[in-house]
Design an enzyme around this catalytic site. Structure first.
Site, PDB file in Angstrom:
ATOM      1  N   LYS A 165     -13.923   3.143  -2.737  1.00 35.92           N
ATOM      2  CA  LYS A 165     -14.393   3.022  -4.125  1.00 35.92           C
ATOM      3  C   LYS A 165     -15.534   4.028  -4.268  1.00 35.92           C
ATOM      4  O   LYS A 165     -16.656   3.796  -3.820  1.00 35.92           O
ATOM      5  CB  LYS A 165     -14.896   1.595  -4.371  1.00 35.92           C
TER       6      LYS A 165
ATOM      7  N   GLU B 292     -25.413   1.166   5.272  1.00 39.05           N
ATOM      8  CA  GLU B 292     -26.375   2.263   5.328  1.00 39.05           C
ATOM      9  C   GLU B 292     -27.130   2.247   4.010  1.00 39.05           C
ATOM     10  O   GLU B 292     -26.563   2.544   2.957  1.00 39.05           O
ATOM     11  CB  GLU B 292     -25.652   3.594   5.549  1.00 39.05           C
TER      12      GLU B 292
ATOM     13  N   CYS C  15     -31.372   9.649   1.324  1.00 37.85           N
ATOM     14  CA  CYS C  15     -31.828   8.403   1.946  1.00 37.85           C
ATOM     15  C   CYS C  15     -32.788   8.648   3.096  1.00 37.85           C
ATOM     16  O   CYS C  15     -33.692   7.859   3.332  1.00 37.85           O
ATOM     17  CB  CYS C  15     -30.628   7.603   2.427  1.00 37.85           C
TER      18      CYS C  15
ATOM     19  N   GLU D  64     -38.776   2.526  -2.067  1.00 41.59           N
ATOM     20  CA  GLU D  64     -38.029   3.782  -2.091  1.00 41.59           C
ATOM     21  C   GLU D  64     -38.008   4.331  -3.519  1.00 41.59           C
ATOM     22  O   GLU D  64     -37.630   3.617  -4.451  1.00 41.59           O
ATOM     23  CB  GLU D  64     -36.597   3.540  -1.616  1.00 41.59           C
TER      24      GLU D  64
HETATM   25  P1  NAD Z   1     -25.993   1.723  -5.540  1.00 39.44           P
HETATM   26  O1  NAD Z   1     -26.286   0.604  -4.599  1.00 39.44           O
HETATM   27  O2  NAD Z   1     -26.363   1.566  -6.950  1.00 39.44           O
HETATM   28  O3  NAD Z   1     -24.417   2.045  -5.540  1.00 39.44           O
HETATM   29  C1  NAD Z   1     -23.706   2.375  -4.375  1.00 39.44           C
HETATM   30  C2  NAD Z   1     -22.239   2.047  -4.566  1.00 39.44           C
HETATM   31  O4  NAD Z   1     -22.101   0.635  -4.725  1.00 39.44           O
HETATM   32  C3  NAD Z   1     -21.601   2.667  -5.817  1.00 39.44           C
HETATM   33  O5  NAD Z   1     -20.296   3.101  -5.504  1.00 39.44           O
HETATM   34  C4  NAD Z   1     -21.547   1.503  -6.785  1.00 39.44           C
HETATM   35  O6  NAD Z   1     -20.506   1.609  -7.724  1.00 39.44           O
HETATM   36  C5  NAD Z   1     -21.285   0.348  -5.841  1.00 39.44           C
HETATM   37  N1  NAD Z   1     -21.661  -0.967  -6.365  1.00 39.44           N
HETATM   38  C6  NAD Z   1     -22.590  -1.260  -7.311  1.00 39.44           C
HETATM   39  N2  NAD Z   1     -22.612  -2.600  -7.532  1.00 39.44           N
HETATM   40  C7  NAD Z   1     -21.700  -3.151  -6.705  1.00 39.44           C
HETATM   41  C8  NAD Z   1     -21.269  -4.498  -6.445  1.00 39.44           C
HETATM   42  N3  NAD Z   1     -21.785  -5.541  -7.093  1.00 39.44           N
HETATM   43  N4  NAD Z   1     -20.323  -4.693  -5.511  1.00 39.44           N
HETATM   44  C9  NAD Z   1     -19.807  -3.640  -4.818  1.00 39.44           C
HETATM   45  N5  NAD Z   1     -20.154  -2.370  -5.034  1.00 39.44           N
HETATM   46  C10 NAD Z   1     -21.087  -2.124  -5.952  1.00 39.44           C
HETATM   47  O7  NAD Z   1     -26.664   2.986  -4.886  1.00 39.44           O
HETATM   48  P2  NAD Z   1     -26.791   4.448  -5.518  1.00 39.44           P
HETATM   49  O8  NAD Z   1     -27.833   4.419  -6.567  1.00 39.44           O
HETATM   50  O9  NAD Z   1     -25.430   4.939  -5.856  1.00 39.44           O
HETATM   51  O10 NAD Z   1     -27.318   5.267  -4.253  1.00 39.44           O
HETATM   52  C11 NAD Z   1     -28.654   5.400  -3.909  1.00 39.44           C
HETATM   53  C12 NAD Z   1     -29.004   4.489  -2.748  1.00 39.44           C
HETATM   54  O11 NAD Z   1     -28.162   4.760  -1.632  1.00 39.44           O
HETATM   55  C13 NAD Z   1     -30.413   4.726  -2.255  1.00 39.44           C
HETATM   56  O12 NAD Z   1     -31.042   3.503  -2.008  1.00 39.44           O
HETATM   57  C14 NAD Z   1     -30.212   5.486  -0.958  1.00 39.44           C
HETATM   58  O13 NAD Z   1     -31.256   5.376  -0.051  1.00 39.44           O
HETATM   59  C15 NAD Z   1     -28.943   4.899  -0.459  1.00 39.44           C
HETATM   60  N6  NAD Z   1     -28.291   5.796   0.502  1.00 39.44           N
HETATM   61  C16 NAD Z   1     -28.281   5.462   1.828  1.00 39.44           C
HETATM   62  C17 NAD Z   1     -27.718   6.320   2.759  1.00 39.44           C
HETATM   63  C18 NAD Z   1     -27.734   5.990   4.229  1.00 39.44           C
HETATM   64  O14 NAD Z   1     -26.964   6.582   4.964  1.00 39.44           O
HETATM   65  N7  NAD Z   1     -28.580   5.111   4.688  1.00 39.44           N
HETATM   66  C19 NAD Z   1     -27.126   7.494   2.339  1.00 39.44           C
HETATM   67  C20 NAD Z   1     -27.163   7.814   0.986  1.00 39.44           C
HETATM   68  C21 NAD Z   1     -27.730   6.940   0.075  1.00 39.44           C
END
Ligand code: NAD
Length: 496
Positions: A185, A260, A293, A391
């Site tokens: 997804k 992650e 991240c 963050e």
């Molecule tokens: P997010 O949590 O808003 O969304 C991530 C994914 O989850 C998207 O595909 C979104 O559609 C999906 N999602 C949202 N609500 C959901 C639900 N209820 N059930 C299942 N899936 C759902 O994050 P973002 O804003 O897209 O990304 C930024 C975040 O990601 C930051 O906190 C960043 O640190 C983190 N990040 C972590 C890593 C790592 O490797 N540790 C890498 C990149 C980004």
């Protein structure tokens, strides 16, 4: 989008099918969502918005494809995945221009770093599976014991927008190499390259149903995938708040999770550090407008060099050119969307109201407008304040000081996150001591962002659950089994 082919968007001259990819076919949903480019906030595609029904169809297709894919000889599977890597390499330019338009990250990183790495995510794990999945039998008290890495089943993968294809394939590569089938997804803010990957998979000969993409918004498609009883592993990369919802939904399934998540990683600079190196590493934190991240946004500098370090970081960061990421000379692009923009500005304005001083930036880039936010360096934020603990995920860094090694370690570890920590020092013994004491999944000493796919990756605390990379990926994506063979017919050995 043309009226005759409503499911195809042309993005930077590249045709992208905006439907799901399920069981080797394009499937449309009646509902769609609008994909907006952060560069100029214009719509670039109408994308199918899946929900329960599409997720169910994708998981069903992935389960149907599992028996044949999971029992295919590893060498054969790996050969197909190497063809996927070649397909990615052949389309680096298409993938790069589409991803840049979609998520606003720099074209030069996509061309030279990110997309070649996407190819590596397949090639590395294809090779690794061939080498590592065949363990030699062990001889135990006259019996032969054999460890096998049995594919787990359907792997569900949910990814964020900041590096969508790279982060998805870092999971897809090992999951497929280990013999699983996959449902992805993609993020609604940058959904397009996942669709191009489906084309590449098809051309490379990945059997129908082995790789599936369900597009859609998190609360619907994402939530349906996490709760689906047909999945065997759940990989989530994203924010901490979403992770709690994902974990709650997955709990009913008792499915192993790999998370992650976010970070608040420190950059610790000692007074014996190579100052040029320390400043270079500090300014690298503005890469991808700080939407990374692993970024070390929380800078901790020894008191005696704090003034010089701050001055030089500000001088250098002020030279970063902001603008269109499609231009190779641009250093910093726009933020992903208005919500993120407002959130980041909220953090900065509240920090200033609490007493922090912006020695660089401190607000939107008024000249460029849109979603461009000025690189921001904050000092004097009160201890324990939000800007030092949460963050921000934008082009915002803070600088604090420390007195000695003990103080540095205490401050660096004073976080509920633990994704990464970076240390700059000229003293090799100090490097050993301090790196050992830093509480983080990855510690970089006098370097930043270097990582081999064979090494473990993951976060402590609120930064995640589990480790992936190398054999750690296969540990997660397989059901490890020990089979004990009697050497002489059906004997059983009772004693332990
Ligand atoms: P997010 O949590 O808003 O969304 C991530 C994914 O989850 C998207 O595909 C979104 O559609 C999906 N999602 C949202 N609500 C959901 C639900 N209820 N059930 C299942 N899936 C759902 O994050 P973002 O804003 O897209 O990304 C930024 C975040 O990601 C930051 O906190 C960043 O640190 C983190 N990040 C972590 C890593 C790592 O490797 N540790 C890498 C990149 C980004």
């Amino acid at each position: 989008m043309s009226a005759e082919r409503p499911h195809v968007a042309t993005v930077e001259g590249v045709k992208v099918d905006t439907r799901h990819w399920i069981g080797g076919e394009r499937v449309a949903s009646a509902a769609t969502f609008t994909d907006i480019s952060p560069i100029d906030e214009t719509p670039i595609a109408e994308v199918s918005a899946g929900g329960k029904a599409e997720v169910d169809a994708a998981v069903t297709a992935a389960r149907a494809a599992f028996p044949a894919w999971s029992t295919m000889p590893v060498a054969e599977r790996s050969a197909i995945l190497r063809r996927v890597a070649e397909g990615v390499e052949a389309r680096v330019e298409d993938l790069a221009v589409v991803e840049t338009r979609d998520n606003g990250a720099l074209i030069r990183s996509h061309r030279r770093g990110v997309m070649p790495r996407v190819a590596m995510n397949f090639r590395f794990f294809a090779d690794y599976a061939e080498q590592e999945l065949a363990h030699p039998d062990m001889e135990v008290r006259g019996h032969r014991e054999r460890v096998t890495y049995d594919p787990a089943g359907v792997v569900a993968i949910i990814t964020p927008w900041n590096a969508p294809l790279m982060l998805a394939t870092w999971r897809i590569g090992p999951a497929l190499a280990a013999g699983n089938t996959v449902v992805v997804k993609p993020p609604e803010d940058a959904p397009l390259t996942a669709s191009l990957l489906a084309d590449i998979m098809k051309e490379a000969g990945v059997p129908d149903g082995v790789f599936n993409v369900v597009q859609g918004v998190g609360a619907e498609a994402g939530a349906a995938l996490t709760a689906h009883p047909g999945i065997s592993r759940l990989c989530f990369t994203g924010s901490v708040p979403t992770s709690t919802r994902v974990a709650a939904a997955a709990a009913a399934n008792t499915v192993p999770l790999s998370f992650e998540l976010g970070g608040k990683s420190p950059l610790v600079v000692f007074d014996d550090a190579d100052m040029d190196l320390a400043v270079d590493i500090a300014v690298e934190q503005f890469d991808n407008a700080g939407q990374v991240c692993l970024k070390a946004a929380r800078m901790l500098v020894q008191e005696s060099i704090a003034e010089e370090f701050t001055r030089r970081v500000v001088e250098k960061a002020a030279t970063l050119s902001q603008g269109d990421p499609r231009d190779e000379s641009t250093d910093q692009s726009a933020l992903i969307n208005r919500k993120q923009f407002d959130q980041i500005d909220g953090f900065v304005q509240r920090a200033k109201a609490e007493g922090a001083k912006a020695v660089l930036g401190g607000g939107p880039n008024e000249q460029l407008g849109g979603l461009f936010y000025s690189p921001t360096v904050l000092v004097d934020a009160p201890a324990g304040s939000e800007i030092l603990t949460e963050e921000v995920f934008g082009p915002v860094v803070t600088i604090e000081t420390f007195t000695d090694e003990e103080d540095a370690v205490t401050k660096a570890n004073d976080t509920r996150f633990g994704l990464a920590a970076t240390l700059v020092t000229g003293d090799a013994e100090r490097a050993e001591r301090v790196s050992h004491r830093l509480h983080a999944g990855t510690v970089w000493v006098n370097c930043f962002f270097v990582r081999d796919l064979g090494a473990p990756f993951g976060g402590n605390g609120k930064s995640g659950i589990g480790r992936e990379g190398g054999i750690w990926s296969f540990d997660f994506y397989t059901d490890i089994k020990n089979s004990v063979f009697s050497p002489s017919g059906w004997t059983s050995q009772k004693e332990n």
